[in-house]
Design a protein around this motif. Structure first.
Motif, mmCIF file in Angstrom:
data_model
loop_
_atom_site.group_PDB
_atom_site.id
_atom_site.type_symbol
_atom_site.label_atom_id
_atom_site.label_comp_id
_atom_site.label_asym_id
_atom_site.label_seq_id
_atom_site.Cartn_x
_atom_site.Cartn_y
_atom_site.Cartn_z
ATOM 1 N N PHE A 18 0.819 -1.215 0.000
ATOM 2 C CA PHE A 18 0.000 0.000 0.000
ATOM 3 C C PHE A 18 0.854 1.266 0.000
ATOM 4 N N PHE A 19 1.783 1.352 0.956
ATOM 5 C CA PHE A 19 2.547 2.583 1.122
ATOM 6 C C PHE A 19 3.622 2.780 0.058
ATOM 7 N N LYS A 20 4.238 1.688 -0.409
ATOM 8 C CA LYS A 20 5.319 1.836 -1.391
ATOM 9 C C LYS A 20 4.835 2.465 -2.689
ATOM 10 N N SER A 21 3.558 2.319 -2.974
ATOM 11 C CA SER A 21 3.016 2.879 -4.221
ATOM 12 C C SER A 21 2.710 4.376 -4.090
ATOM 13 N N HIS A 22 2.825 4.907 -2.884
ATOM 14 C CA HIS A 22 2.516 6.323 -2.672
ATOM 15 C C HIS A 22 3.695 7.185 -3.119
ATOM 16 N N PRO A 23 3.438 8.240 -3.885
ATOM 17 C CA PRO A 23 4.536 9.077 -4.412
ATOM 18 C C PRO A 23 5.351 9.803 -3.344
ATOM 19 N N ASN A 24 4.798 9.992 -2.147
ATOM 20 C CA ASN A 24 5.515 10.712 -1.089
ATOM 21 C C ASN A 24 6.270 9.793 -0.136
ATOM 22 N N VAL A 25 6.376 8.503 -0.480
ATOM 23 C CA VAL A 25 7.016 7.546 0.413
ATOM 24 C C VAL A 25 8.258 6.931 -0.227
ATOM 25 N N THR A 26 9.347 6.899 0.542
ATOM 26 C CA THR A 26 10.545 6.138 0.187
ATOM 27 C C THR A 26 10.639 4.988 1.167
#
Length: 202
Positions: free
Chosen positions: A81-89
């Motif tokens: 879920f989170f890895k696909s978010h543009p603001n997350v590394t």
């Protein structure tokens, strides 16, 4: 879990540096500052709580960096879920849990490589929140140099928030953190013969 043996003089010197750092932050308590949250204890929910803060930060359009030190090849819903978010590394240590690799030298090498990723995030003021998931284990097993880790945590950008999770947090981490929560286990489904459930544990 066996307790690591500490050099008393080294420990005292570390604690002195940490106290000086904390005292300076307390003196500026009226100002808005990046906060260090430490989630420790034997209970379930430390990483889940940290990821709740990731979701909260993303809701404010903040930039987030996550480093998971002991998750290995586990496929979890939150990673997808989170890895696909543009603001997350998102970085994950490749070797996974110690009892899976059974190779201390490999674990130390992998820990150091993964820590370098963490250091990059801790030096980058564009990251509003950095989560170091399960970091405490690497310090307990002495896979990482405590002085190097503590220095990076203390020298992170002034406005950067930090969340560290893991059992058995050291005295140094507890002293350095602004907020410390100990999650206590009362009982766990696994001990009742219930396996890990999708959507709840992974």
């Amino acid at each position: 879990m066996a307790k690591a043996i500490h050099d008393p003089e080294k420990h005292a010197e570390r604690m002195k540096k940490i106290k000086e750092h904390v005292d300076k932050r307390i003196a500026k308590a009226q100002e808005e500052k990046g906060t260090f949250v430490l989630l420790t204890g034997n209970g379930k929910g430390k990483s889940s709580s940290a990821l709740g803060m990731v979701a909260r930060a993303l809701g404010h359009d903040m930039k987030v960096g996550v480093v998971q030190f002991l998750k290995g090849e586990w496929n979890t819903g939150e990673i997808d879920f989170f890895k696909s978010h543009p603001n997350v590394t998102w970085h994950i240590m490749e070797t996974g849990f110690t009892w899976e690799s059974q190779n201390r030298e490999k674990d130390i090498e992998s820990s150091k490589l993964t820590w370098e990723k963490a250091e990059q995030l801790l030096q980058d003021e564009s990251y509003n929140l950095v989560v170091l998931d399960e970091l405490t284990y690497l310090l307990h097993y002495e896979y990482l140099e405590a002085d190097r880790v503590l220095k990076a945590l203390m020298e992170r950008p002034e406005m950067q928030h930090l969340v560290v999770t893991g059992r058995g947090a050291s005295d140094e981490l507890i002293e350095l953190a602004d907020t410390v929560s100990e999650i206590k286990e009362i009982k766990h489904a696994f001990k009742r013969g219930i396996k890990a459930q999708k959507g709840l544990e992974f």
